[in-house]
Write a protein that holds these residues in place. Structure first.
Motif, PDB file in Angstrom:
ATOM      1  N   ILE A  40       0.838  -1.197   0.000  1.00 36.58           N
ATOM      2  CA  ILE A  40       0.000   0.000   0.000  1.00 36.58           C
ATOM      3  C   ILE A  40       0.874   1.249   0.000  1.00 36.58           C
ATOM      4  N   LYS A  41       1.948   1.223   0.807  1.00 33.59           N
ATOM      5  CA  LYS A  41       2.872   2.367   0.831  1.00 33.59           C
ATOM      6  C   LYS A  41       3.514   2.561  -0.545  1.00 33.59           C
ATOM      7  N   LYS A  42       3.800   1.450  -1.237  1.00 34.28           N
ATOM      8  CA  LYS A  42       4.400   1.533  -2.572  1.00 34.28           C
ATOM      9  C   LYS A  42       3.456   2.245  -3.533  1.00 34.28           C
ATOM     10  N   LEU A  43       2.170   1.918  -3.447  1.00 30.24           N
ATOM     11  CA  LEU A  43       1.184   2.584  -4.304  1.00 30.24           C
ATOM     12  C   LEU A  43       1.150   4.079  -4.021  1.00 30.24           C
ATOM     13  N   GLU A  44       1.094   4.431  -2.748  1.00 28.52           N
ATOM     14  CA  GLU A  44       1.021   5.847  -2.384  1.00 28.52           C
ATOM     15  C   GLU A  44       2.279   6.593  -2.828  1.00 28.52           C
ATOM     16  N   GLN A  45       3.441   5.919  -2.752  1.00 27.84           N
ATOM     17  CA  GLN A  45       4.679   6.549  -3.192  1.00 27.84           C
ATOM     18  C   GLN A  45       4.692   6.734  -4.710  1.00 27.84           C
ATOM     19  N   GLN A  46       4.196   5.714  -5.437  1.00 29.02           N
ATOM     20  CA  GLN A  46       4.147   5.828  -6.895  1.00 29.02           C
ATOM     21  C   GLN A  46       3.248   6.983  -7.327  1.00 29.02           C
ATOM     22  N   LEU A  47       2.134   7.154  -6.607  1.00 33.07           N
ATOM     23  CA  LEU A  47       1.162   8.174  -6.979  1.00 33.07           C
ATOM     24  C   LEU A  47       1.469   9.532  -6.352  1.00 33.07           C
ATOM     25  N   GLY A  48       2.286   9.503  -5.294  1.00 26.63           N
ATOM     26  CA  GLY A  48       2.582  10.746  -4.599  1.00 26.63           C
ATOM     27  C   GLY A  48       1.384  11.295  -3.848  1.00 26.63           C
ATOM     28  N   GLN A  49       0.477  10.398  -3.444  1.00 27.22           N
ATOM     29  CA  GLN A  49      -0.741  10.824  -2.735  1.00 27.22           C
ATOM     30  C   GLN A  49      -1.124   9.771  -1.714  1.00 27.22           C
ATOM     31  N   THR A  50      -1.771  10.220  -0.640  1.00 27.96           N
ATOM     32  CA  THR A  50      -2.354   9.258   0.304  1.00 27.96           C
ATOM     33  C   THR A  50      -3.683   8.786  -0.246  1.00 27.96           C
ATOM     34  N   LEU A  51      -4.090   7.589   0.184  1.00 31.68           N
ATOM     35  CA  LEU A  51      -5.303   6.972  -0.364  1.00 31.68           C
ATOM     36  C   LEU A  51      -6.383   6.744   0.694  1.00 31.68           C
ATOM     37  N   PHE A  52      -6.034   6.861   1.985  1.00 28.59           N
ATOM     38  CA  PHE A  52      -6.988   6.535   3.040  1.00 28.59           C
ATOM     39  C   PHE A  52      -7.122   7.691   4.030  1.00 28.59           C
ATOM     40  N   GLU A  53      -8.298   7.723   4.645  1.00 26.13           N
ATOM     41  CA  GLU A  53      -8.529   8.597   5.796  1.00 26.13           C
ATOM     42  C   GLU A  53      -8.550   7.722   7.042  1.00 26.13           C
ATOM     43  N   LYS A  54      -8.073   8.253   8.148  1.00 25.33           N
ATOM     44  CA  LYS A  54      -8.101   7.491   9.383  1.00 25.33           C
ATOM     45  C   LYS A  54      -9.533   7.408   9.898  1.00 25.33           C
ATOM     46  N   SER A  55      -9.980   6.136  10.104  1.00 25.98           N
ATOM     47  CA  SER A  55     -11.346   5.933  10.578  1.00 25.98           C
ATOM     48  C   SER A  55     -11.388   4.677  11.436  1.00 25.98           C
ATOM     49  N   GLY A  56     -10.726   4.735  12.581  1.00 25.12           N
ATOM     50  CA  GLY A  56     -10.701   3.570  13.468  1.00 25.12           C
ATOM     51  C   GLY A  56      -9.925   2.440  12.823  1.00 25.12           C
ATOM     52  N   ARG A  57     -10.436   1.215  12.998  1.00 24.94           N
ATOM     53  CA  ARG A  57      -9.756   0.050  12.448  1.00 24.94           C
ATOM     54  C   ARG A  57     -10.139  -0.227  10.996  1.00 24.94           C
ATOM     55  N   CYS A  58     -11.212   0.357  10.541  1.00 21.77           N
ATOM     56  CA  CYS A  58     -11.683   0.101   9.180  1.00 21.77           C
ATOM     57  C   CYS A  58     -10.962   1.002   8.181  1.00 21.77           C
ATOM     58  N   LEU A  61     -11.577   5.209   2.410  1.00 20.28           N
ATOM     59  CA  LEU A  61     -10.907   5.842   1.281  1.00 20.28           C
ATOM     60  C   LEU A  61     -11.153   7.355   1.283  1.00 20.28           C
ATOM     61  N   ASN A  62     -10.099   8.088   0.952  1.00 20.98           N
ATOM     62  CA  ASN A  62     -10.293   9.504   0.680  1.00 20.98           C
ATOM     63  C   ASN A  62     -10.665   9.660  -0.800  1.00 20.98           C
ATOM     64  N   PRO A  63     -10.931  10.841  -1.288  1.00 20.41           N
ATOM     65  CA  PRO A  63     -11.332  10.998  -2.696  1.00 20.41           C
ATOM     66  C   PRO A  63     -10.326  10.417  -3.681  1.00 20.41           C
ATOM     67  N   GLN A  64      -9.020  10.560  -3.403  1.00 19.63           N
ATOM     68  CA  GLN A  64      -8.014   9.987  -4.297  1.00 19.63           C
ATOM     69  C   GLN A  64      -8.085   8.448  -4.293  1.00 19.63           C
ATOM     70  N   GLY A  65      -8.315   7.896  -3.087  1.00 20.55           N
ATOM     71  CA  GLY A  65      -8.436   6.450  -2.981  1.00 20.55           C
ATOM     72  C   GLY A  65      -9.654   5.917  -3.706  1.00 20.55           C
ATOM     73  N   GLU A  66     -10.772   6.629  -3.628  1.00 19.83           N
ATOM     74  CA  GLU A  66     -11.986   6.196  -4.323  1.00 19.83           C
ATOM     75  C   GLU A  66     -11.792   6.202  -5.837  1.00 19.83           C
ATOM     76  N   LEU A  67     -11.087   7.218  -6.324  1.00 21.09           N
ATOM     77  CA  LEU A  67     -10.822   7.284  -7.760  1.00 21.09           C
ATOM     78  C   LEU A  67      -9.922   6.135  -8.190  1.00 21.09           C
ATOM     79  N   LEU A  68      -8.871   5.882  -7.419  1.00 20.85           N
ATOM     80  CA  LEU A  68      -7.974   4.772  -7.758  1.00 20.85           C
ATOM     81  C   LEU A  68      -8.707   3.442  -7.693  1.00 20.85           C
ATOM     82  N   PHE A  69      -9.587   3.274  -6.697  1.00 18.77           N
ATOM     83  CA  PHE A  69     -10.319   2.009  -6.545  1.00 18.77           C
ATOM     84  C   PHE A  69     -11.115   1.673  -7.805  1.00 18.77           C
ATOM     85  N   SER A  70     -11.770   2.649  -8.399  1.00 22.23           N
ATOM     86  CA  SER A  70     -12.569   2.391  -9.604  1.00 22.23           C
ATOM     87  C   SER A  70     -11.674   1.970 -10.769  1.00 22.23           C
ATOM     88  N   TYR A  71     -10.507   2.645 -10.905  1.00 19.98           N
ATOM     89  CA  TYR A  71      -9.593   2.277 -11.979  1.00 19.98           C
ATOM     90  C   TYR A  71      -8.919   0.936 -11.704  1.00 19.98           C
TER      91      TYR A  71
END
Length: 287
Positions: A40-58, A61-71
């Motif tokens: 996961i860190k490798k993906l974020e480094q490749q994209l230069g963006q974070t993909l998740f928001e902190k929400s407890g143990r679950c 996705l942040n907006p960037q993560g949601e976009l990547l998820f669809s692709y």
């Protein structure tokens, strides 16, 4: 330089999002938690963006993560589709056979229908040609085997399926072959044709005058010409159209053998099954 996303990391990302935690993703993918985190860190480094928001143990996705998820889902689906297509193509066996035009309608469709039901993953390529062409194609390795007519049983990698008498064939209005006061009109294949030669040799022995009134490169052309009254021909009873009829022969005509012709290689299951279906169907052919 354009960024190339790692498909393994993308699959980890998608599985983790669908399951809700990286712990579950690690268990499903058979990897350690640290390996999942590294991807996961490798993906974020490749994209230069974070993909998740902190929400407890679950995982949230942040907006960037949601976009990547669809692709990511589309990329993985396309990858899986490509791999499956190539695997199916590699596993699909092809059997190449040659057969005479006499067997091009009901016989062939009956055999191939049963074969498709028995071995649906085997593709059959069929070549409808004359004897000399089929023998040449087998010897060049273009066909696995051929079904041919043979006047003399061949010792060269051949298996005889049955013996069939040659017959004189004419139109519905004809009653005899010989014409004492006229030449016999003949309908023949373009040379070479052994059956044609047998008929002409017999007419010569009878001292019967003859001439070739029509020649054809196809068996269907011969049947059309005979049916139109352009002459008679010599063939077996196999595949003769119902509107034509057999004429009494002035002299006995020889038998011809129906044979499998091959190069002697060991038959695999696909070829052996097809040959067996042909053997069973040959039993019902008209003589």
């Amino acid at each position: 330089m354009q960024t190339l996303l790692d498909l393994v990391a993308l699959r980890t990302f998608v599985v983790g999002v669908k399951l809700g935690t990286f712990n579950q993703a690690a268990a499903k993918l058979g990897r350690s938690n640290s390996a999942i985190s590294s991807q996961i860190k490798k993906l974020e480094q490749q994209l230069g963006q974070t993909l998740f928001e902190k929400s407890g143990r679950c995982l949230s996705l942040n907006p960037q993560g949601e976009l990547l998820f669809s692709y990511a889902q589309r990329l993985l689906d396309l990858n899986d589709e490509a791999v499956l297509a190539l695997q199916q193509q590699q596993s699909q066996q092809v059997v190449r056979i040659g057969i005479q035009e006499d067997f091009g309608s009901g016989f062939l469709s009956s055999v191939l229908g049963k074969y498709q039901r028995a071995l649906p993953n085997v593709q059959v390529n069929v070549r409808l040609q004359r004897n000399a062409e089929l023998i040449s194609a087998v010897e060049k390795g273009e066909l696995d085997f051929a079904v041919i007519w043979a006047l003399n049983p061949s010792a060269f990698h051949a298996e005889t399926l049955g013996e069939f008498p040659l017959r004189w064939i004419g139109s519905a209005v004809q009653t005899s072959v010989l014409k004492p006061d006229a030449k016999v009109d003949m309908v023949v294949f373009d040379e070479p044709c052994h059956m044609q030669k047998i008929g002409l040799d017999m007419l010569n022995r009878e001292q019967q005058a003859w001439h070739i009134n029509c020649s054809s490169i196809s068996l269907n052309g011969i049947w059309e010409a005979v049916g139109a009254g352009l002459g008679v021909t010599v063939r077996t009873a196999v595949g003769v159209p119902a509107h034509l009829k057999f004429l009494p022969s002035p002299q006995p005509l020889p038998m011809v053998s129906l044979q499998f012709y091959g190069m002697g290689q060991h038959d695999g299951a696909a070829i052996a099954t097809l040959k067996q279906l042909i053997r069973e169907r040959v039993v019902d052919l008209p003589r």
